[in-house]
Design a protein around this motif. Sequence first.
Motif, PDB file in Angstrom:
ATOM      1  N   ASP A  10      27.866 -90.490  -1.699  1.00  0.00           N
ATOM      2  CA  ASP A  10      26.521 -90.979  -1.989  1.00  0.00           C
ATOM      3  C   ASP A  10      26.148 -90.689  -3.449  1.00  0.00           C
ATOM      4  O   ASP A  10      25.617 -91.551  -4.154  1.00  0.00           O
ATOM      5  N   LEU A  13      28.103 -93.061  -5.673  1.00  0.00           N
ATOM      6  CA  LEU A  13      27.554 -94.416  -5.657  1.00  0.00           C
ATOM      7  C   LEU A  13      26.335 -94.513  -6.564  1.00  0.00           C
ATOM      8  O   LEU A  13      26.166 -95.486  -7.300  1.00  0.00           O
ATOM      9  N   GLY A  20      24.856 -99.362  -1.629  1.00  0.00           N
ATOM     10  CA  GLY A  20      25.371 -98.959  -0.333  1.00  0.00           C
ATOM     11  C   GLY A  20      24.553 -97.816   0.230  1.00  0.00           C
ATOM     12  O   GLY A  20      23.968 -97.035  -0.513  1.00  0.00           O
ATOM     13  N   VAL A  22      24.935 -94.632   2.700  1.00  0.00           N
ATOM     14  CA  VAL A  22      25.887 -93.764   3.388  1.00  0.00           C
ATOM     15  C   VAL A  22      25.159 -93.153   4.579  1.00  0.00           C
ATOM     16  O   VAL A  22      24.131 -92.507   4.423  1.00  0.00           O
ATOM     17  N   VAL A  36      29.779 -96.392   5.013  1.00  0.00           N
ATOM     18  CA  VAL A  36      28.863 -96.976   4.030  1.00  0.00           C
ATOM     19  C   VAL A  36      28.440 -98.335   4.575  1.00  0.00           C
ATOM     20  O   VAL A  36      29.270 -99.130   5.020  1.00  0.00           O
ATOM     21  N   THR A  49      32.297-100.030   3.969  1.00  0.00           N
ATOM     22  CA  THR A  49      33.010 -98.857   3.468  1.00  0.00           C
ATOM     23  C   THR A  49      34.240 -99.240   2.645  1.00  0.00           C
ATOM     24  O   THR A  49      34.429 -98.741   1.527  1.00  0.00           O
TER      25      THR A  49
END
Length: 77
Positions: A10, A13, A20, A22, A36, A49
Amino acid sequence: MDADEARELDMTLRQLRIPGVVAPEDPEDPQGAWRVYDEADPDARRDITADVLVAVAAARQRQRRGPTRGFVIPRVG
């Protein structure tokens, strides 16, 4: 991935600005597997994911190459 790996992903990202969400596969079991998703709503979400992991790997590869450097020399006259 487990909850610790999910937290790390996370953060990654967010740093890389890859979209996305998580979240645990089963919203009732946060100790279980995490994935994800494209959105937070458990009834409407889609598992992304695999696509996200590919995007993270590509972004990390670009980071390893480093920035492209150069000089701009203005034209005189």
